[in-house]
Design a protein around this motif. Structure first.
Motif, mmCIF file in Angstrom:
data_model
loop_
_atom_site.group_PDB
_atom_site.id
_atom_site.type_symbol
_atom_site.label_atom_id
_atom_site.label_comp_id
_atom_site.label_asym_id
_atom_site.label_seq_id
_atom_site.Cartn_x
_atom_site.Cartn_y
_atom_site.Cartn_z
ATOM 1 N N ILE B 47 2.221 4.013 -8.266
ATOM 2 C CA ILE B 47 1.966 2.927 -7.326
ATOM 3 C C ILE B 47 0.749 3.252 -6.485
ATOM 4 C CG2 ILE B 47 3.461 3.798 -5.480
ATOM 5 C CD1 ILE B 47 4.023 0.418 -5.741
ATOM 6 N N PHE B 48 -0.035 2.214 -6.208
ATOM 7 C CA PHE B 48 -1.204 2.342 -5.353
ATOM 8 C C PHE B 48 -1.012 1.414 -4.154
ATOM 9 C CE2 PHE B 48 -5.444 2.706 -3.896
ATOM 10 C CZ PHE B 48 -5.916 1.429 -3.627
ATOM 11 N N VAL B 49 -1.006 1.996 -2.964
ATOM 12 C CA VAL B 49 -0.866 1.197 -1.750
ATOM 13 C C VAL B 49 -2.188 1.276 -0.995
ATOM 14 C CG1 VAL B 49 0.431 0.881 0.409
ATOM 15 C CG2 VAL B 49 1.602 1.700 -1.637
ATOM 16 N N GLY B 50 -2.985 0.206 -1.045
ATOM 17 C CA GLY B 50 -4.338 0.239 -0.504
ATOM 18 C C GLY B 50 -4.389 0.320 1.013
ATOM 19 N N ASN B 51 -3.300 -0.048 1.674
ATOM 20 C CA ASN B 51 -3.235 0.038 3.126
ATOM 21 C C ASN B 51 -1.832 0.503 3.473
ATOM 22 O OD1 ASN B 51 -3.060 -0.325 5.876
ATOM 23 N ND2 ASN B 51 -3.458 -2.516 5.843
ATOM 24 N N CYS B 52 -1.740 1.710 3.999
ATOM 25 C CA CYS B 52 -0.409 2.303 4.227
ATOM 26 C C CYS B 52 0.412 1.506 5.224
ATOM 27 C CB CYS B 52 -0.548 3.743 4.705
ATOM 28 S SG CYS B 52 -1.379 3.909 6.297
ATOM 29 N N TYR B 53 -0.226 0.619 5.987
ATOM 30 C CA TYR B 53 0.517 -0.188 6.957
ATOM 31 C C TYR B 53 0.884 -1.568 6.417
ATOM 32 C CZ TYR B 53 -0.655 3.294 10.499
ATOM 33 O OH TYR B 53 -0.774 4.464 11.217
ATOM 34 N N ALA B 54 0.545 -1.833 5.155
ATOM 35 C CA ALA B 54 0.854 -3.151 4.596
ATOM 36 C C ALA B 54 2.311 -3.258 4.178
ATOM 37 C CB ALA B 54 -0.051 -3.420 3.397
ATOM 38 N N VAL B 55 2.941 -2.102 4.016
ATOM 39 C CA VAL B 55 4.314 -2.098 3.517
ATOM 40 C C VAL B 55 5.006 -0.862 4.070
ATOM 41 C CG1 VAL B 55 3.680 -0.822 1.418
ATOM 42 C CG2 VAL B 55 5.676 -2.314 1.393
ATOM 43 N N ARG B 56 6.331 -0.918 4.224
ATOM 44 C CA ARG B 56 7.031 0.281 4.696
ATOM 45 C C ARG B 56 7.494 1.104 3.509
ATOM 46 N NH1 ARG B 56 9.026 -3.113 8.751
ATOM 47 N NH2 ARG B 56 10.874 -3.612 7.525
ATOM 48 N N PRO B 57 7.543 2.412 3.650
ATOM 49 C CA PRO B 57 7.973 3.237 2.508
ATOM 50 C C PRO B 57 9.330 2.811 1.952
ATOM 51 C CG PRO B 57 7.645 4.587 4.503
ATOM 52 C CD PRO B 57 7.130 3.235 4.806
ATOM 53 N N GLU B 58 10.258 2.412 2.819
ATOM 54 C CA GLU B 58 11.583 2.023 2.335
ATOM 55 C C GLU B 58 11.498 0.845 1.380
ATOM 56 O OE1 GLU B 58 10.693 3.503 5.567
ATOM 57 O OE2 GLU B 58 11.402 1.561 6.343
ATOM 58 N N MET B 59 10.532 -0.049 1.627
ATOM 59 C CA MET B 59 10.385 -1.221 0.765
ATOM 60 C C MET B 59 9.918 -0.790 -0.622
ATOM 61 S SD MET B 59 8.365 -3.504 3.511
ATOM 62 C CE MET B 59 9.172 -4.629 4.627
ATOM 63 N N VAL B 60 8.987 0.149 -0.654
ATOM 64 C CA VAL B 60 8.499 0.647 -1.938
ATOM 65 C C VAL B 60 9.620 1.330 -2.695
ATOM 66 C CG1 VAL B 60 6.933 2.310 -3.015
ATOM 67 C CG2 VAL B 60 6.142 0.945 -1.081
ATOM 68 N N ILE B 61 10.364 2.137 -1.970
ATOM 69 C CA ILE B 61 11.446 2.911 -2.593
ATOM 70 C C ILE B 61 12.527 1.990 -3.143
ATOM 71 C CG2 ILE B 61 13.313 4.537 -2.084
ATOM 72 C CD1 ILE B 61 11.295 5.797 -0.013
ATOM 73 N N TYR B 556 -9.340 -5.226 13.765
ATOM 74 C CA TYR B 556 -8.946 -4.861 12.408
ATOM 75 C C TYR B 556 -7.757 -5.720 12.041
ATOM 76 C CZ TYR B 556 -7.706 -1.833 8.415
ATOM 77 O OH TYR B 556 -7.430 -1.337 7.158
ATOM 78 N N ILE B 557 -7.944 -6.558 11.044
ATOM 79 C CA ILE B 557 -6.900 -7.493 10.633
ATOM 80 C C ILE B 557 -6.490 -7.156 9.212
ATOM 81 C CG2 ILE B 557 -6.365 -9.921 10.221
ATOM 82 C CD1 ILE B 557 -8.643 -10.620 12.136
ATOM 83 N N TYR B 558 -5.211 -7.053 8.973
ATOM 84 C CA TYR B 558 -4.765 -6.761 7.607
ATOM 85 C C TYR B 558 -3.447 -7.460 7.342
ATOM 86 C CZ TYR B 558 -2.190 -3.082 10.150
ATOM 87 O OH TYR B 558 -1.410 -2.381 11.041
ATOM 88 N N ARG B 559 -3.262 -7.853 6.100
ATOM 89 C CA ARG B 559 -2.000 -8.492 5.751
ATOM 90 C C ARG B 559 -0.943 -7.401 5.605
ATOM 91 N NH1 ARG B 559 -3.094 -10.424 -0.425
ATOM 92 N NH2 ARG B 559 -3.536 -8.350 -1.287
ATOM 93 N N THR B 560 0.287 -7.790 5.922
ATOM 94 C CA THR B 560 1.354 -6.804 5.877
ATOM 95 C C THR B 560 2.694 -7.486 5.751
ATOM 96 O OG1 THR B 560 2.408 -4.979 7.062
ATOM 97 C CG2 THR B 560 1.521 -6.745 8.398
ATOM 98 N N ILE B 561 3.616 -6.810 5.069
ATOM 99 C CA ILE B 561 4.999 -7.276 5.109
ATOM 100 C C ILE B 561 5.845 -6.301 5.908
ATOM 101 C CG2 ILE B 561 4.953 -8.633 2.990
ATOM 102 C CD1 ILE B 561 6.094 -6.233 1.506
ATOM 103 N N ALA B 562 5.185 -5.408 6.602
ATOM 104 C CA ALA B 562 5.909 -4.383 7.359
ATOM 105 C C ALA B 562 6.018 -4.725 8.835
ATOM 106 C CB ALA B 562 5.189 -3.038 7.203
ATOM 107 N N GLY B 563 5.394 -5.817 9.246
ATOM 108 C CA GLY B 563 5.421 -6.134 10.663
ATOM 109 C C GLY B 563 4.481 -5.235 11.444
ATOM 110 N N PRO B 564 4.447 -5.368 12.786
ATOM 111 C CA PRO B 564 3.533 -4.555 13.581
ATOM 112 C C PRO B 564 3.924 -3.090 13.499
ATOM 113 C CG PRO B 564 5.049 -5.753 15.012
ATOM 114 C CD PRO B 564 5.297 -6.243 13.627
ATOM 115 N N ARG B 565 2.910 -2.219 13.613
ATOM 116 C CA ARG B 565 3.241 -0.796 13.567
ATOM 117 C C ARG B 565 3.520 -0.296 14.978
ATOM 118 N NH1 ARG B 565 -1.659 2.851 13.920
ATOM 119 N NH2 ARG B 565 -3.454 1.544 14.394
#
Lengths: 194, 580
Positions: B47-61, B556-565
């Motif tokens: 898996i390649f995650v181009g922005n570590c804040y776009a998704v939470r690790p639990e979601m990937v797992i 800095y604007i980025y799409r994310t499904i992880a919500g605010p960090r």
């Protein structure tokens, strides 16, 4: 597809740039004022002294810091120390080599933690909520600001911004090491996640 | 008994999918139907995650239970140029902790622009029994203690690559932590380390790893010891030398030349700090086989440089300083017909006056002589529209074109016109252009060309360009495949951004610094677009202490499904409905 979000976007015209004079020139003027280059021509710009713009030209900063060619004169001393603040979940780092004196450093710490009254500690008032302390080469915790700056950067191993309520139990004395930091406290710090 | 029409055995689909490795293809497969989504997710290995804040690790797992390789990127690209303040974020620890629990069989971790602590490295070292490859590219935050843990514990390590990372307390002893029984190393890149490594440990390590194909040393490995290493690893395919200078002694020279001659598989050379030109002929035996030559750090000039490069007839990739000059590039164009990638870096980027004779003519020569040219990064001090038009017509295969004219807003030096037409020709002719960096004097017109023609463009870097919001609007509304947009010092403001808000959800990220976007617009964008994180970076203090129409320093604007960090430092604010 573009969604206007209920805003007037009548200023956006899809004609060729420069085809209308009014609003465009306004915007140009605003920009050049902001950029500090009113009415400068290409020639003027050459004559002006070159002030360095941050990050331009876009040469990787890694290369600037780690240039190993002898001919490069750049001396970047890196005195990175870790900084923890009671209540903040993450450790930060600060380069002591970038600062010339205590007030510089404390301003940087304030920015880093978003806590804008660390600087008060320098003024020796008793009413600031956070106290900056540092661990020296001997492992003792000292109050920041007591020794001359050069001596400080030479001996500082890491920094901690401590809550005054914790500090009170430690017999805080200017110029002296802080007694009473227990081994438990030290262990606590090393387990903070970075 | 009815059989389901079109029932395709799962095992067969899985077998077919094992040949499909590209992320884009895998993503497409997963969208076909629910059962394909399920089958695909169970057999995805990388898996390649181009922005570590776009998704939470639990979601990937949760979605991909069988991963063997994880690649993450942290800070925005402009962090390379000091535009992202220290402490912004990108700490990898939460990911490592989650991966350690979920994937005991994980084999590869690749990180770029992330903050990696020694603790993270210790967790990696101890959690994955079959760990094979660690790549830390432009990372920071760790010391040789962390590396020692990896060396001591990763019994099956095949690759350790620290390219461009900053390593604290760089002492050399950690190399000795690889046990004597450890022999699996295939790739080692320690070129970024500042201090000496234990040479005897290095020599023994190199000597006992028969699969070692790639070795990139740091500057502290002296030239007179290089021959020993090479003789211990004649199977090397890639070599980065250490410092390339020593007193010229005939026996040292012949020893070195002999060692190089023994490396029949060598295809890539780099390193060459502090070159003493008298030793350069020692590498001539391998030049004809080289496909990649990186002289980015080499202070070789003039005839020595040209002689070296012109012997590398098979060269596909060349990275070099502008010491090569126009005359050297002419020679390159004549000798290296297979060239696909050229990068020319500035030897004196901050000098007011040019120190070398490198102009637009050098790049024109290469475009004329090297028909396979695909990727260019070129720093120079002058350019013309005519040259750009010529370059545009000569290189139809170009996919990455980055031009940096050192003086901001420099016009065509012959006509004094903006370079709009030149870059317009670039985007019109390069039908497969995926990455573009602009420089020089540019008006909104160039952005109109980009929006019209650059239909495959994925990444665009803009500095000191444009006149108005129309520029930004052309790009956001026209570039269908745009993924990353980074802008600095341009007069782009609220209108184009807000009018194209939905576009931002189709991109990975947008960076804007020293532009004219107001705090009010940032808040509005954050409120209206819940699947974007809109981060205001401002070292002047909280933005709500200033008037709302005041421009923010950096955005800095980025799409994310992880919500605010929640790991933001004191100078970063997320614009969300509730937190604003």
């Amino acid at each position: 597809m573009a969604q206007p979000l209920g805003l007037e976007i009548t200023e956006l015209r899809l004609g060729l740039p420069g085809s209308e004079n009014g609003p465009k020139n306004e915007k140009k003027r605003v920009f050049s004022e902001w950029a500090g280059e009113e009415n400068s021509t290409a020639d003027d710009r050459k004559i002006q002294t070159k002030s360095q713009v941050v990050g331009w030209p876009p040469v990787c900063s890694y290369r600037k810091k780690n240039s190993f060619n002898e001919k490069d004169g750049h001396e970047t001393s890196k005195f990175y120390v870790k900084v923890s603040m009671d209540g903040a979940p993450f450790l930060r780092k600060v380069d002591l080599g970038l600062h010339k004196e205590y007030s510089d450093l404390l301003v940087a710490l304030e920015k880093l933690f978003g806590c804008f009254e660390i600087g008060k500690a320098l003024k020796d008032t008793d009413d600031c909520e956070h106290v900056p302390i540092y661990e020296d080469k001997d492992g003792d915790w000292m109050l920041v600001g007591d020794v001359p700056w050069e001596m400080f950067i030479d001996s500082c191993k890491r920094l901690r911004i401590m809550k005054r309520s914790e500090a009170n139990g430690f017999g805080l004395q200017p110029g002296g090491a802080l007694k009473g930091i227990s081994k438990d406290d030290r262990d606590c710090e090393t387990t903070q996640k970075y | 008994m009815l059989r389901k029409a079109s029932s395709f055995p799962e095992e067969m689909l899985e077998h077919v999918l094992s040949f499909i490795t590209s992320d884009k293809d895998r993503n497409a497969v997963s969208l076909v139907c629910k059962s394909w989504y399920e089958i695909e997710r169970w057999c995805r290995k990388r898996i390649f995650v181009g922005n570590c804040y776009a998704v939470r690790p639990e979601m990937v797992i949760r979605r991909f239970p069988e991963l063997r390789s994880v690649e993450l990127k942290g800070k925005p690209h402009f962090a390379d140029f000091d535009l992202v303040p220290d402490g912004w974020g990108g700490c990898v620890y939460p990911w490592i902790a989650a991966l350690a629990t979920a994937y005991p069989l994980l084999e590869e971790i690749k990180l770029k622009r992330m903050v990696v602590s020694d603790e993270s490295l210790e967790v990696i070292a101890k959690s994955f029994k079959n760990f094979k490859v660690l790549v830390l590219s432009s990372c920071e935050g760790f010391s040789t203690d962390g590396l020692a843990a990896v060396a001591a514990n990763c019994r099956n390590l095949r690759g350790l690559d620290l390219r461009e990372s900053e390593v604290d307390d760089p002492s050399g002893q950690w190399l000795s932590r690889f046990p004597d029984s450890f022999t699996s190393l295939a790739s080692l890149n320690i070129s970024c380390l500042g201090a000496e490594v234990s040479f005897s440990a290095l020599e023994r390590l190199v000597g006992r790893c028969p699969d070692l194909k790639s070795l990139r040393l740091n500057h502290a490995v002296p030239l007179d010891k290089l021959a020993n290493l090479l003789r211990g690893a004649p199977q090397l395919v890639e070599l980065g030398t250490g410092a390339y200078s020593a007193e010229l002694q005939p026996d040292v020279f012949s020893n070195l030349a002999g060692a190089f001659s023994g490396c029949k598989e060598l295809r890539s050379l780099s390193g060459f700090w502090n070159v003493f030109p008298g030793y350069l002929p020692a590498v001539y035996p391998v030049c004809s086989g080289l496909t990649s030559l990186n002289l980015r750090d080499a202070n070789i000039q003039g005839a020595d440089l040209i002689k070296l490069v012109s012997q590398c007839r098979s060269l596909q990739r060349l990275w070099v300083l502008d010491y090569i000059e126009d005359i050297g590039l002419e020679e390159l164009a004549a000798c290296c017909k297979d060239l696909t990638e050229l990068r020319v870096f500035p030897s004196d980027p901050y000098g007011a006056e040019p120190n070398v004779s490198l102009t637009e003519r050098g790049l024109v020569s290469v475009s004329e002589g090297c028909p396979k040219l695909q990727s260019v990064l070129y720093f120079c001090r002058q350019m013309t529209n005519a040259a750009l038009v010529t370059i545009a017509k000569n290189s139809p295969r170009m996919t990455c074109f980055r031009l940096c004219i050192i003086e901001p807003r420099a016009p065509d030096y012959q006509t004094l016109q903006p370079l709009d037409l030149g870059f317009g020709a670039i985007v019109e002719n390069y039908k497969d252009l995926r990455r573009l960096s602009l420089s020089g004097l540019l008006t909104d017109r160039v952005f109109e060309y980009i929006g019209t023609y650059a239909k495959k463009l994925e990444m665009l870097s803009v500095a000191f360009a444009g006149d108005s919001d129309m520029g930004l609007h052309h790009v956001l509304s026209g570039c269908a495949k745009l993924c990353k947009l980074e802008i600095r010092d341009c007069p782009f403001g609220d209108n184009a951004l807000l009018a194209n808000a939905a576009k931002l959800e189709t991109m990975r990220s947008l960076w804007m610094s020293s532009c004219s976007v107001s705090f009010r617009a940032c808040k509005l964008l954050g409120q209206k677009m819940p699947r974007l994180n809109v981060e205001v970076i401002d070292e002047r203090g909280p933005p709500d202490l200033r008037p709302e129409n005041c421009p923010v320093e950096k955005l800095y604007i980025y799409r994310t499904i992880a919500g605010p960090r929640f790991d933001m430092p004191g100078f970063v604010w997320t614009m969300n409905g509730d937190s604003v």
